[in-house]
Scaffold this motif. Sequence first.
Motif, PDB file in Angstrom:
ATOM      1  N   CYS A 743       0.854  -1.190   0.000  1.00 37.26           N
ATOM      2  CA  CYS A 743       0.000   0.000   0.000  1.00 37.26           C
ATOM      3  C   CYS A 743       0.892   1.243   0.000  1.00 37.26           C
ATOM      4  CB  CYS A 743      -0.916  -0.006   1.215  1.00 37.26           C
ATOM      5  SG  CYS A 743      -2.127   1.312   1.156  1.00 37.26           S
ATOM      6  N   CYS A 745       0.195   4.326   0.712  1.00 38.63           N
ATOM      7  CA  CYS A 745      -0.106   5.413   1.644  1.00 38.63           C
ATOM      8  C   CYS A 745       1.082   5.589   2.607  1.00 38.63           C
ATOM      9  CB  CYS A 745      -1.385   5.120   2.424  1.00 38.63           C
ATOM     10  SG  CYS A 745      -1.170   3.885   3.712  1.00 38.63           S
ATOM     11  N   SER A 751      -6.855   0.450   3.241  1.00 38.02           N
ATOM     12  CA  SER A 751      -6.324  -0.589   2.367  1.00 38.02           C
ATOM     13  C   SER A 751      -5.177  -1.363   3.000  1.00 38.02           C
ATOM     14  CB  SER A 751      -5.833   0.007   1.045  1.00 38.02           C
ATOM     15  OG  SER A 751      -6.912   0.446   0.279  1.00 38.02           O
ATOM     16  N   CYS A 752      -4.683  -0.913   4.153  1.00 35.22           N
ATOM     17  CA  CYS A 752      -3.604  -1.673   4.794  1.00 35.22           C
ATOM     18  C   CYS A 752      -3.893  -1.945   6.264  1.00 35.22           C
ATOM     19  CB  CYS A 752      -2.247  -1.028   4.562  1.00 35.22           C
ATOM     20  SG  CYS A 752      -2.106   0.693   5.038  1.00 35.22           S
ATOM     21  N   LYS A 767       2.019   2.028  11.024  1.00 30.44           N
ATOM     22  CA  LYS A 767       2.162   1.209   9.820  1.00 30.44           C
ATOM     23  C   LYS A 767       3.601   0.726   9.633  1.00 30.44           C
ATOM     24  CE  LYS A 767       2.011   1.432   4.783  1.00 30.44           C
ATOM     25  NZ  LYS A 767       1.491   2.083   3.573  1.00 30.44           N
TER      26      LYS A 767
HETATM   27 ZN    ZN Z   1      -2.506   2.128   3.177  1.00 29.80          ZN
END
Ligand code: ZN
Length: 806
Positions: A743, A745, A751-752, A767
């Motif tokens: 992903c 971002c 999405s992650c 993340k």
């Molecule tokens: Zn993401």
Amino acid sequence: MPSDPHSSTRPAFDPPAALARLSSGRRSQRLVHVHEVPARPEQVAGWPDWVAPTVYSAFSSSGITALWSHQREAADRAHDGTHVVISTGTASGKSLGYLLPVLSDVVDGGSAPSGRGATALYLSPTKALAGDQLARLNALAIPGLRAATYDGDTPADERRWIRDHCQYVLTNPDLVHHSLLPGHSRWAPFLRSLQYVVIDECHVYRGIFGSHLAALLRRLRRVAAHYGAFPTFILASATVADPQTQASALVGLPVQPITVDGSPRESMTFGLWEPGLVVDGGGSGVDRPDVPHRRSAIAETADLLAALVADGVQTVAFARSRPGVEAVAASARRSLGEVGPELAGGVAAYRGGYLPEERRELERGLRSGALRGLAATNALELGIDVSGLDAVLMAGWPGTCASLWQQAGRAGRSRSPSLAVLIAGDDPLDTYLVHHPQALFNRPVEAAVLDPQNPYVLAPHLAAAAAELPLTAADAQVFGPTMVGLLDVLVARGLLRRRPGGWFWTRPERATDHVSLRGTGETVRIVERSTGRVLGTVDAAAAHSSVHTGAVYVHQGQSFVVTHYDVQDAHAVVVAGDPGWSTRARSVSAFDIMDVQRSQTWGAAELSFGSVQVRSQVTSFLRLLPGGEVLGEHPLDLPERSLHTKAVWWTMTEQMLDAAGVPEPSIPGAAHAAEHAAIAMLPLVATSDRWDIGGVSTALHPDTGRPTILVYDGHPGGAGFAERGFRAARIWLTATRDAIVACECATGCPSCVQSPRCGNGNEPLDKVGAISLLTAVLSGPAPLDDGPPTSREAIESSGNGYHHHP
Ligand SMILES: [Zn+2]
Ligand SMILES: [Zn+2]
């Protein structure tokens, strides 16, 4: 049959060229991968010489003159009495594999004095499928064959005739549970001759439903044995990883797999598509609207549908929900209307639940070419024929590989290549799949799992079994080693009585009325305030977070507001209406480790599987605007809930995390983010819904003394998902790490690592820390590979032979 209207008016469809036009210009960055699924030549086999002549001539006069290799192999083995599971692709003719031995033996048995030397039982998960199968059989018009469907709608006088005269009965698990087994004496002549049991679409029997079916089939085997019958089981499955393990666990006997598909296939161009990141809020309901998230798969699919239709490509677009289907069709029509009104009129929506004449009208429109585009739910998988279109779009991962190939298989005229495009939804699993095509196009890693020994499922089936025929200690060979302990519990609860001859059901009511095959019982009713009507039920486990007082509850696409939630009486009162905001429950969770069944070390990390007690309490809820903006937080006073279930968890040391670049203050965010992604990725290796699984992470767990991440089955007693996670941990956690890496971002998005149902409002989430944490865990050498699951061990320990002497 009308001829193909396109064949004469335009050149053959060129999928790679159509895909290239689709991904040009402003959409140039969205096509992540193109995979060519090559055409597969057929592998033909001759007819076995044991097939009954009337069966052979019925098939050959219907145009079937040769078999594909997998059909022949399945037919031969089943005819020899070997239990088999046929796991091949969509439209590979699995039914011929079981029909040849079943029909041959049934027809040959027609010369017995009773007229029924052999009988067969066919089980399908839906009434519609059983009806289709019967229509096929009737069309074959085999002399002397008496086949019928037998379900809740069959009139009483017909039921009796079917029991007394039919050789091939097509029914469903619910009927076997509620009617056939409790009333087995009425079925005695049928059961005495029972030679085959066919279980169609067996991959749907997974999780709790799978555990129920496993118990039901053991009851059926036991009652059949009482009448001296030991039927051969033939199972048909979609393509999954390790169908043998699932089939063997279902039946409780060793089952031989047949997995080499001999049917031909046309080539297909398969595109993997990822919508771009946007920062405009946009209604995804994330907690932090300033954080980018992906454009929705629905909006993107609508654009692609309009572009393909404008390009002259006849296309069906699948979406998972009814509102999604309406949105795709409406938005595609709008964009096409700007090009030309006649184009906009060529796009329709199909949401299931249509009348037969409406369905036929759609089919006619598609065949004539008047209809150029269709948006549909997968309700379409049953009930309407749309085969022979050029292209298929799928808005978001359809949940399983089986559904993916079933939907993609809707494209392709005979002897013409086709196009399929999967459009990623805003979810870690979707992100992973479009960036790791090998997970889709190589051998599947996704397995259908179940736990035949779940005590919450098995115990009520044992009560039902005792009502059918008193249980004795020897029945542990069928029901497994936990049987006697569970029977003691049933006796203590006053449900069974123990006498010298065994365990007996002595209560006035029917034992089977206590068991629903779809869940583990406890539900909360949703009651409409104005009418008192029960709209539906929610699982008790999910009720505190979804139907608390003040919750906005969406039921079949319609919004309701909960005005009162009664925990004691298990009901929620609702009024219809959309207040303009959604709600999200906040909760605190903790867990206790009850029993470690297995564990393995991965360097300084340790991975375990076992029984846990998950305690959670919903403490408040947020009201959120469509863009994610929080209107307010409101406290709730709800009791703590506790769930006794199975879980997989891993522990790490602070030293290893520090060395990996995750210092102590970063551990909570890194572990929380890794937990979210791991929950979302478990369906890659176990065909579960994301909603069947929960998780808890902690920087210091009192039982382990270490940072710990736990992923658990969301059903009492467990459902097999966490166990599969333990068994396939390396594949699972590697994919989890890779999904987060893929992903683009910066700090985490839906999405992650963000989760739409996080009890902590997606705080804290780290993340980068999650990637480092998972990399550190995976760098440890794993001494064990993905071994056989315990369900198979349970089968082996319970023995293959079963002998019941009443
Ligand atoms: Zn993401
Ligand atoms: Zn969370």
